[in-house]
Design an enzyme around this catalytic site. Structure first.
Site, mmCIF file in Angstrom:
data_model
loop_
_atom_site.group_PDB
_atom_site.id
_atom_site.type_symbol
_atom_site.label_atom_id
_atom_site.label_comp_id
_atom_site.label_asym_id
_atom_site.label_seq_id
_atom_site.Cartn_x
_atom_site.Cartn_y
_atom_site.Cartn_z
ATOM 1 N N MET A 96 -7.693 9.096 9.783
ATOM 2 C CA MET A 96 -8.236 9.701 8.562
ATOM 3 C C MET A 96 -9.199 10.839 8.891
ATOM 4 S SD MET A 96 -8.896 6.158 6.469
ATOM 5 C CE MET A 96 -9.368 5.189 7.892
ATOM 6 N N ASP A 132 0.826 -1.210 0.000
ATOM 7 C CA ASP A 132 0.000 0.000 0.000
ATOM 8 C C ASP A 132 0.861 1.261 0.000
ATOM 9 O OD1 ASP A 132 -2.406 -1.252 -0.007
ATOM 10 O OD2 ASP A 132 -2.679 -1.210 2.162
ATOM 11 N N LYS A 149 -4.186 3.070 -3.336
ATOM 12 C CA LYS A 149 -5.450 3.486 -3.955
ATOM 13 C C LYS A 149 -5.554 4.970 -4.166
ATOM 14 C CE LYS A 149 -8.048 0.029 -1.507
ATOM 15 N NZ LYS A 149 -7.108 -0.025 -0.388
HETATM 16 N N1 SAH Z 1 -3.755 0.041 9.130
HETATM 17 C C1 SAH Z 1 -3.233 1.353 9.499
HETATM 18 C C2 SAH Z 1 -4.255 2.467 9.284
HETATM 19 C C3 SAH Z 1 -4.629 2.678 7.834
HETATM 20 S S1 SAH Z 1 -5.787 3.954 7.615
HETATM 21 C C4 SAH Z 1 -2.762 1.299 10.955
HETATM 22 O O1 SAH Z 1 -3.076 0.347 11.661
HETATM 23 O O2 SAH Z 1 -2.060 2.218 11.372
HETATM 24 C C5 SAH Z 1 -4.744 5.309 7.213
HETATM 25 C C6 SAH Z 1 -4.701 6.291 8.371
HETATM 26 O O3 SAH Z 1 -3.846 5.789 9.393
HETATM 27 C C7 SAH Z 1 -4.122 7.636 8.021
HETATM 28 O O4 SAH Z 1 -5.089 8.474 7.412
HETATM 29 C C8 SAH Z 1 -3.737 8.150 9.398
HETATM 30 O O5 SAH Z 1 -4.878 8.552 10.123
HETATM 31 C C9 SAH Z 1 -3.215 6.882 10.040
HETATM 32 N N2 SAH Z 1 -1.758 6.706 9.905
HETATM 33 C C10 SAH Z 1 -1.122 5.727 9.242
HETATM 34 N N3 SAH Z 1 0.223 5.853 9.377
HETATM 35 C C11 SAH Z 1 0.429 6.944 10.151
HETATM 36 C C12 SAH Z 1 1.593 7.595 10.676
HETATM 37 N N4 SAH Z 1 2.826 7.145 10.426
HETATM 38 N N5 SAH Z 1 1.407 8.689 11.450
HETATM 39 C C13 SAH Z 1 0.180 9.157 11.732
HETATM 40 N N6 SAH Z 1 -0.949 8.589 11.263
HETATM 41 C C14 SAH Z 1 -0.832 7.495 10.490
#
Ligand code: SAH
Length: 262
Positions: A176, A41, A63
């Site tokens: 998000m 991803d 995506k």
């Molecule tokens: N599966 C992922 C989340 C995916 S949804 C998890 O468990 O972390 C994508 C959202 O995750 C982003 O919009 C943001 O809100 C958050 N996110 C993912 N990586 C991040 C990071 N390094 N720092 C802050 N927010 C993050």
């Protein structure tokens, strides 16, 4: 390792954690280093991909900007095809594959195609991002629990009941949530959460681009605009934000003083 050697096709659904490769699990590292094909991803850090063997095929299936439903089906088809060909397939997702990552849908599709799935949990951003600035998502002095919610819904999906969450006393960790921050703040205030409730935003946590700000619920939307916070970012709302690293809290107070005297 993947069961291909004994004949049955298999996919490992692996969490890459928030960024820093040192936050991978040992099992994730093993799966990555044994992989022949990796479907990855957008959010996976380049430093994690650098751990793959040079001959591993990397298929970027992010995506951003695409038609979500078609692409998700395409990802399923690609995984099924690669697994059936006997390749060691890793499906690599940012954070944890089962937290806002469509991991559940992918498992369903793979199982329906008769493919075995192994889930390798990862460190989710909703815990690791707050922790990177000293915020525990639960702390018995402040909150009896935590709710992980998404600020972004596709049409036809239910929104979280923000007003009920406002009354829950739980720490709110919002994934998000940047583009809908103004609306969700309004709902939380309408649900009775005080404007002075501490709030934090942590963007690109555990990456070289990490940024953060500590503020209050009432000031959250202005803070996001003023600091030009960009995705990916986690919002944290609740008394646990008081535990943020002292320097950050101090900085936030100074900014509020400047704002109110301006
Ligand atoms: N599966 C992922 C989340 C995916 S949804 C998890 O468990 O972390 C994508 C959202 O995750 C982003 O919009 C943001 O809100 C958050 N996110 C993912 N990586 C991040 C990071 N390094 N720092 C802050 N927010 C993050």
């Amino acid at each position: 390792m993947n069961a291909n050697k004994i004949g049955s096709p298999m996919v490992s659904l692996v969490g890459a954690g928030p960024g820093d490769p040192e936050l991978l699990t040992l099992k994730a590292l093993k799966r990555l280093q044994a992989a022949e094909v990796v479907l990855v991803d957008d959010l996976v850090d380049a430093r994690v991909l650098a751990l793959l063997k040079p001959q591993t095929r990397v298929l970027k299936v992010g995506k951003r900007g695409g038609c979500v439903s078609t692409e998700q089906r395409f990802i399923h088809e690609l995984m099924i095809r690669e697994a059936r060909s006997g390749a060691r397939v890793v499906r690599l997702k940012g954070g944890d594959p089962f937290v806002f990552g469509r991991g559940g849908e992918e498992v369903t599709a793979l199982r329906a195609a008769g493919i075995e799935v192994e889930v390798v949990s990862g460190l989710t951003a909703g815990i690791a991002a707050p922790a990177s600035v000293g915020i525990p998502v639960t702390d018995r002095r402040h909150a009896p629990g935590v709710a992980f919610v998404t600020g972004h819904r596709q049409s036809g999906e239910d929104s979280p009941d923000w007003q009920a969450l406002a009354r829950s006393g739980l720490t709110l960790v919002v994934y998000m949530g940047l583009s809908t921050a103004e609306g969700l703040v309004a709902e939380l205030l309408a649900g009775g959460l005080a404007a002075e409730t501490p709030a934090a935003v942590i963007a690109a946590a555990h990456t070289e681009r990490q940024r953060q700000a500590i503020t209050t619920l009432g000031e959250l939307a202005q803070t996001l605009a003023r600091e030009q916070i960009r995705s990916p970012a986690i919002l944290v709302i609740g008394q646990v934000v008081r535990e943020a690293l002292p320097g950050l809290v101090l900085q936030a107070r100074q900014q509020q003083l400047c704002l109110s005297s301006a």
